[in-house]
Design an enzyme around this catalytic site. Structure first.
Site, PDB file in Angstrom:
ATOM      1  N   GLU A  48       0.808  -1.217   0.000  1.00 18.63           N
ATOM      2  CA  GLU A  48       0.000   0.000   0.000  1.00 18.63           C
ATOM      3  C   GLU A  48       0.846   1.274   0.000  1.00 18.63           C
ATOM      4  O   GLU A  48       0.578   2.216  -0.748  1.00 18.63           O
ATOM      5  CB  GLU A  48      -0.856  -0.009   1.263  1.00 18.63           C
ATOM      6  CG  GLU A  48      -2.268   0.426   1.064  1.00 18.63           C
ATOM      7  CD  GLU A  48      -3.049   0.203   2.343  1.00 18.63           C
ATOM      8  OE1 GLU A  48      -3.160   1.167   3.110  1.00 18.63           O
ATOM      9  OE2 GLU A  48      -3.505  -0.941   2.589  1.00 18.63           O
TER      10      GLU A  48
ATOM     11  N   PRO B 219       9.147  -8.736  -4.264  1.00 12.76           N
ATOM     12  CA  PRO B 219       8.852 -10.122  -4.662  1.00 12.76           C
ATOM     13  C   PRO B 219       7.369 -10.347  -4.969  1.00 12.76           C
ATOM     14  O   PRO B 219       7.031 -11.172  -5.801  1.00 12.76           O
ATOM     15  CB  PRO B 219       9.273 -10.949  -3.441  1.00 12.76           C
ATOM     16  CG  PRO B 219      10.025 -10.034  -2.545  1.00 12.76           C
ATOM     17  CD  PRO B 219       9.693  -8.638  -2.905  1.00 12.76           C
TER      18      PRO B 219
ATOM     19  N   ASP C 172       5.347  51.679  10.430  1.00 13.80           N
ATOM     20  CA  ASP C 172       5.635  52.192  11.767  1.00 13.80           C
ATOM     21  C   ASP C 172       6.185  51.084  12.656  1.00 13.80           C
ATOM     22  O   ASP C 172       6.053  49.911  12.358  1.00 13.80           O
ATOM     23  CB  ASP C 172       4.344  52.718  12.390  1.00 13.80           C
ATOM     24  CG  ASP C 172       3.913  54.016  11.742  1.00 13.80           C
ATOM     25  OD1 ASP C 172       4.739  54.610  11.038  1.00 13.80           O
ATOM     26  OD2 ASP C 172       2.751  54.414  11.939  1.00 13.80           O
TER      27      ASP C 172
ATOM     28  N   LYS D 235       8.382  55.260  14.993  1.00 10.89           N
ATOM     29  CA  LYS D 235       8.281  56.430  15.862  1.00 10.89           C
ATOM     30  C   LYS D 235       7.929  55.937  17.239  1.00 10.89           C
ATOM     31  O   LYS D 235       7.052  55.112  17.397  1.00 10.89           O
ATOM     32  CB  LYS D 235       7.179  57.365  15.365  1.00 10.89           C
ATOM     33  CG  LYS D 235       7.707  58.441  14.458  1.00 10.89           C
ATOM     34  CD  LYS D 235       6.712  59.527  14.313  1.00 10.89           C
ATOM     35  CE  LYS D 235       5.660  59.112  13.327  1.00 10.89           C
ATOM     36  NZ  LYS D 235       5.085  60.138  12.513  1.00 10.89           N
TER      37      LYS D 235
ATOM     38  N   ASP E 129      -5.889  51.571  13.056  1.00 17.11           N
ATOM     39  CA  ASP E 129      -6.552  52.242  11.947  1.00 17.11           C
ATOM     40  C   ASP E 129      -5.721  53.466  11.583  1.00 17.11           C
ATOM     41  O   ASP E 129      -5.322  54.226  12.472  1.00 17.11           O
ATOM     42  CB  ASP E 129      -7.964  52.668  12.368  1.00 17.11           C
ATOM     43  CG  ASP E 129      -8.693  53.308  11.210  1.00 17.11           C
ATOM     44  OD1 ASP E 129      -9.422  52.609  10.509  1.00 17.11           O
ATOM     45  OD2 ASP E 129      -8.509  54.539  10.990  1.00 17.11           O
TER      46      ASP E 129
ATOM     47  N   THR F 270      -8.761  49.498  15.130  1.00 16.84           N
ATOM     48  CA  THR F 270      -7.998  50.358  16.025  1.00 16.84           C
ATOM     49  C   THR F 270      -7.783  49.669  17.390  1.00 16.84           C
ATOM     50  O   THR F 270      -8.526  48.754  17.759  1.00 16.84           O
ATOM     51  CB  THR F 270      -8.720  51.718  16.179  1.00 16.84           C
ATOM     52  OG1 THR F 270      -7.849  52.604  16.879  1.00 16.84           O
ATOM     53  CG2 THR F 270     -10.040  51.571  16.939  1.00 16.84           C
TER      54      THR F 270
ATOM     55  N   MET G 244      -1.443  56.185  23.772  1.00 18.24           N
ATOM     56  CA  MET G 244      -0.151  56.796  24.121  1.00 18.24           C
ATOM     57  C   MET G 244      -0.208  57.379  25.528  1.00 18.24           C
ATOM     58  O   MET G 244       0.260  58.482  25.782  1.00 18.24           O
ATOM     59  CB  MET G 244       0.217  57.892  23.101  1.00 18.24           C
ATOM     60  CG  MET G 244       0.417  57.321  21.712  1.00 18.24           C
ATOM     61  SD  MET G 244       0.637  58.563  20.439  1.00 18.24           S
ATOM     62  CE  MET G 244      -1.064  59.027  20.104  1.00 18.24           C
TER      63      MET G 244
END
Ligand code: SAH
Length: 493
Positions: A22, A43, A253, A275, A308, A336, A388
């Site tokens: 197989e 064989p 970024d 940044k 975003d 976002t 931030m």
């Protein structure tokens, strides 16, 4: 990558398969798709092998494999399903200088056969370095289901047309021609009028592109301003994926995750313009200049911004620069950080009876800590996402308390939202500065953080983290592409 995928020219190869059961039959089914010279030694071979031998498609030796059989052979398969006989076949192969594969024995194999999606000449090889063959088969099934039916025919047509297309200048002009064919003109023509129509489309397209190249007018450049989302590549939009697939240049970024960048076209020029808060950065004017320079030279530029692009992304400055230079542009929205953060909290951004409005604030701006409408924000039920804001935590806390906010107001700090290392710190306004200071002193909160004012994590037993899809425990996260997920879901009871 221990196993390096290559495509072998089987026109020139002789292959020896030891075994007739197989395992040998299943290898032979694949090998017989190639023009290789195939010899099978066993064989008592299975009827299928007898049949192929009778058709002259392979040479059958009705005995055990011998050293002489391997002379001049480049691939030897040990497929007898018997360890001792396979080991003997492998030794014979290695001594003859052939590459050896022993079925289901990674250690004894110098090469392994991948799962193959066959739309020849388009062939896709899928391998897991032997780690998870079932996964490879699931991926194969997912890709099979996804490929348009005509894709092999288009590739064959393209193959015949390659010499003609080489009259176009090498590089961008030629790439643009093929892109236009495979993306749009080819599939459309094939659907409308079959191969004949697709051939006509190729001719027309070549004419058009040759004319464009000869009068020096390369295809005009373009800039896509693309939202990369919060980090998890599964949170990219389809349009963002497509833009990355097609990009000549990607300008990104710092917060764009490596997993997302990985999806950019392999030949794309990748330019980081990181940044970092108040820290050193590529000046905005230099970024604007880079965009104009590359798009002006005809490149398809992807300006990749985290989350975003329209949220705290300094997008307008870049658009003004592009407008000034007469370069076409488009915005591709992204998810976002605030959306990803509330998903992590299991909360809504707005909720009937609590807040009918939500604010996105920045913790600092060009001048330093940013002033806001603190009186409004201090009202009960207010919800705000503060971007931030890590360094501004004490300032925000002071201003809000000064304007009468309740010190028990919940605040959730969501770090690395949507990423494997996402972390949530739940605190109150009264404890905010201390929580942030302690966390930072402990070396935590080093990633991007969005502060969710007015929200705490939902304490619900049935809320699974978003990435706990069935099957995730056996599959590394980054493998769970949207293509694969439905397959896994179906396969997992
Ligand atoms: N345009 C981005 C915001 C850029 S400003 C957006 O829509 O998400 C950079 C700030 O975004 C970071 O200081 C942090 O407050 C937030 N941010 C970005 N990715 C984040 C993430 N994966 N997890 C938490 N905050 C993230």
């Amino acid at each position: 990558m221990r196993h390096f995928p290559i495509y072998l020219d089987m026109n020139r190869q002789a292959v020896l398969v030891a075994g007739g059961g197989e395992a040998a039959v299943s290898k032979l089914r694949l090998l017989l798709k190639t023009p290789a010279r195939i010899t099978v030694a066993d064989p008592s071979p299975a009827p299928a092998i007898e049949g192929w031998a009778a058709e002259g498609r392979l040479t059958l030796l009705r005995r055990e494999v011998e050293a002489a059989d391997a002379v001049g052979v480049s691939l030897v398969y040990g497929a007898t399903e018997d360890a001792a006989r396979d080991a003997r076949a492998a030794r014979i192969g290695r001594e003859a200088g052939a590459l050896v594969n022993v079925v289901d024995d990674l250690k004894a194999s110098a090469f392994i056969t991948p799962a193959i999606v066959d739309r020849a000449p388009l062939t896709i090889a899928i391998g897991t370095e032997g780690a998870a063959p079932v996964l490879a088969r699931l991926v194969k099934a997912a890709i099979e289901a996804r490929l348009p039916p005509g894709i092999g025919r288009l590739a064959r047509l393209g193959q015949r047309f390659r010499a003609r297309a080489s009259t176009l200048p090498r590089g961008r002009a030629r790439r643009a021609f093929w892109k236009a064919f495979y993306d749009e003109a080819g599939p459309r023509a094939l659907e409308r009028g079959g191969e004949r129509a697709a051939e006509t489309a190729l001719e027309g397209l070549l004419h058009e592109h040759a004319a464009r190249a000869s009068n020096g007018a390369g295809a005009p450049g373009h800039v896509d301003l693309v939202g990369a989302g919060p980090g998890d590549p599964e949170l990219l939009t389809l349009r963002a994926r497509r833009a990355l697939d097609r990009a000549d240049v990607v300008i990104h970024d710092r917060l764009v995750s490596p997993e997302v960048l990985e999806l950019a076209r392999r030949e794309a020029l990748i330019i980081p313009v990181g940044k970092q808060g108040f820290g050193p950065s590529v000046p905005q004017s230099r970024i604007d200049a880079l965009l104009v320079e590359h798009a002006g030279a005809g490149a398809h530029v992807v300006r990749l911004k985290s989350g975003d692009p329209t949220v705290f992304g300094r997008l307008d400055e870049e658009i003004e620069a592009l407008e000034g230079a007469g370069i076409s542009w488009a915005i591709v929205p992204g998810i976002t950080a605030a959306s990803a953060a509330v998903a992590g909290l299991g909360q809504s951004l707005t909720r009937r009876g609590r807040n009918g409005a939500v604010r996105f604030l920045t913790g600092h701006d060009m001048q330093g800590f940013a002033e806001q409408d603190w009186r409004a924000l201090a009202r009960p039920g207010e919800v705000a996402a503060i971007y931030m804001g890590k360094a501004a935590a004490r300032f925000v806390q002071g201003r809000l308390l000064m304007h009468g906010a309740d010190p028990a107001t919940p605040v959730s700090l969501v770090e690395n939202a949507s990423r494997p290392d996402q972390r949530i710190l739940a605190t109150t306004l009264g404890d905010l500065a201390r929580t942030v200071d302690d966390a930072r002193a402990g070396g935590r909160l080093s990633g991007p953080v969005v502060m969710m004012l007015g929200l705490s994590p939902r304490a619900a037993a049935s809320a699974l983290p978003a990435r706990d899809v069935p099957g995730a425990e056996i599959v590394p996260d980054h493998v769970l592409t949207p293509v694969l997920e439905p397959v896994l879901k179906e396969a997992t009871p």
